[in-house]
Design an enzyme around this catalytic site. Structure first.
Site, PDB file in Angstrom:
ATOM      1  N   SER A  43       5.674   2.168   5.832  1.00 50.37           N
ATOM      2  CA  SER A  43       4.486   2.842   6.346  1.00 50.37           C
ATOM      3  C   SER A  43       3.469   1.825   6.847  1.00 50.37           C
ATOM      4  O   SER A  43       3.444   0.670   6.402  1.00 50.37           O
ATOM      5  CB  SER A  43       3.850   3.694   5.249  1.00 50.37           C
ATOM      6  OG  SER A  43       2.579   4.191   5.641  1.00 50.37           O
ATOM      7  N   TYR A  47       0.597   4.709  -3.464  1.00 51.37           N
ATOM      8  CA  TYR A  47       1.539   4.914  -2.356  1.00 51.37           C
ATOM      9  C   TYR A  47       1.649   3.662  -1.498  1.00 51.37           C
ATOM     10  O   TYR A  47       2.756   3.211  -1.166  1.00 51.37           O
ATOM     11  CB  TYR A  47       1.067   6.100  -1.531  1.00 51.37           C
ATOM     12  CG  TYR A  47       1.860   6.360  -0.261  1.00 51.37           C
ATOM     13  CD1 TYR A  47       3.056   7.067  -0.298  1.00 51.37           C
ATOM     14  CD2 TYR A  47       1.400   5.904   0.983  1.00 51.37           C
ATOM     15  CE1 TYR A  47       3.778   7.323   0.861  1.00 51.37           C
ATOM     16  CE2 TYR A  47       2.114   6.152   2.132  1.00 51.37           C
ATOM     17  CZ  TYR A  47       3.296   6.859   2.079  1.00 51.37           C
ATOM     18  OH  TYR A  47       4.006   7.098   3.226  1.00 51.37           O
TER      19      TYR A  47
END
Length: 299
Positions: A191, A204
Site C-alpha cells: 500500500s 495497518y
C-alpha cells in the site's frame, strides 16, 4: 478502450463535486451497497493470452482489487481460485461468474485466514480444484481507521490487522511453496501507506511496510528456484473496505489528495498484477514494488 476513456470512466463514477456520497457499512463491506459500485474492469479489460493455461490463487478475491485481478487473470487465460470470508459468499459467487464468463475455471475457497489451518486448507483446495498452482496473489487485507491514539488501540483489533495482513501472508505463502515451480510467481498487495503512513492507520501501515520487506527478502530466497516475488502498492482505491472501515465524512473526500485528484478503481490496479504474473513480460522482474497510486511517490 483507450487509457483516456478508462480514466474518464473512472472519473464519471465520482459525484458532481469530485468526491463520493457519504456512506458507511459494517465490515467487511458489500460491493452492491456501494455508491457508486466499483469498476472491476467488467466492461473494459481485454485479455491477450498472457497467462494462458496458468493457475492462480487470489486471496480476498471476492471484491475490490481481488475481484478485478481475478477477472483480468481469467481474460488472460488463467484459471482462478478465490479465497474469501464466508460472509462474503455473494460477492465471491459474482467474481466466480465473471471468471467463468471468460471461459475459465473458478474455484471458491471460503475461510477466515486468521487461522493457520484455514490457510493450509485454502491452498490445498485451490491446488486440488485447479490441478496445481502457478501464481499466488496475497491480496487479502484489513484496516480500521482510528480517531484516537495508540493508547486506545485494543489488542483484539491489533490481532485482526496483524493476522489478516501478515500472519496469513506467511502461512499461505509457506503452504503454497511446495506447489510452485520455476517460472511461478508470488505477488503481494502492499500500500501507499507503507510510504506515507496515516496516523489513523498506524497498525495497518506498519503491516504494509513489513510486506515490502517480506517481498524483497523472499525474492532473494526464492530466486535460485526460479520463483519471482513482487508486490503492488495501490493508492486510494474504491473498494468495500473503504465505507466499511472509514468514517462517512472521510469517504466523501476519499482519494482527493492524490496528484490525479481522485481515487482509483480496482480495474485500474489489476493490469499491474497481470504484468507481474506474466512470464513473457516480467520474467526478469523480482523483488520489485510497483506503485499504482494516482501520482503519490513509492520510494
Amino acid at each position: 478502450m483507450t487509457e483516456s476513456q478508462i480514466a474518464q470512466n473512472a472519473q464519471s463514477k465520482l459525484d458532481a463535486d469530485g468526491g463520493f456520497p457519504e456512506q458507511q457499512q459494517e465490515p467487511p463491506g458489500r460491493t452492491g451497497e456501494m455508491t457508486p459500485v466499483p469498476d472491476h474492469g467488467e466492461q473494459t479489460y481485454r485479455g491477450s493470452g498472457r497467462l494462458d493455461a496458468m493457475r492462480a490463487l487470489v486471496t480476498g478475491g471476492d471484491s475490490g482489487i481481488g475481484r478485478a485481478v481475478a477477472i483480468a487473470y481469467a481474460r488472460e487465460g488463467a484459471d482462478v481460485a478465490v479465497c474469501y470470508l464466508p460472509e462474503e459468499q455473494e460477492d465471491a459467487e459474482e467474481t466466480a461468474r465473471w471468471v467463468e464468463d471468460a471461459g475459465r475455471r473458478a474455484v471458491l475457497c471460503p475461510g477466515d485466514i486468521r487461522e493457520e489451518q484455514t490457510c493450509q486448507d485454502v491452498v490445498a483446495a485451490a491446488v486440488e480444484g485447479l490441478g496445481g498452482l502457478d501464481v499466488l496473489v496475497n491480496n487479502a487485507g484489513y484496516q480500521w481507521a482510528r480517531s484516537e491514539g495508540l493508547e486506545n488501540l485494543e489488542t483484539e483489533q491489533l490481532d485482526r490487522v496483524l493476522k489478516t495482513n501478515l500472519y496469513a501472508l506467511f502461512w499461505i505463502t509457506r503452504a503454497a511453496l511446495p506447489h510452485l515451480g520455476r517460472g511461478s510467481s508470488i505477488i503481494n498487495c502492499t500500500s501507499i501507506q507503507a510510504y506515507e503512513p496515516s496516523t489513523s492507520l498506524l497498525d495497518y501501515a506498519a503491516t504494509k511496510a513489513a510486506i515490502n520487506n517480506f517481498t524483497v527478502n523472499l525474492a532473494a530466497e526464492l530466486g535460485p528456484r526460479g520463483i519471482r516475488v513482487n508486490a503492488v502498492a495501490p493508492g486510494p482505491i474504491w473498494t468495500p473496505l473503504q465505507p466499511a472501515t472509514q468514517p462517512a465524512e472521510k469517504v466523501a473526500n476519499f482519494g482527493s489528495s492524490t496528484p490525479l485528484g481522485r481515487a482509483g478503481q480496482p480495474g485500474e490496479v489489476a493490469p499491474a498484477f497481470v504484468f507481474l504474473a506474466s512470464p513473457s513480460d516480467a520474467s526478469y522482474v523480482s523483488g520489485t514494488v510497483l506503485g499504482v497510486t494516482g501520482g503519490k511517490p513509492v520510494f
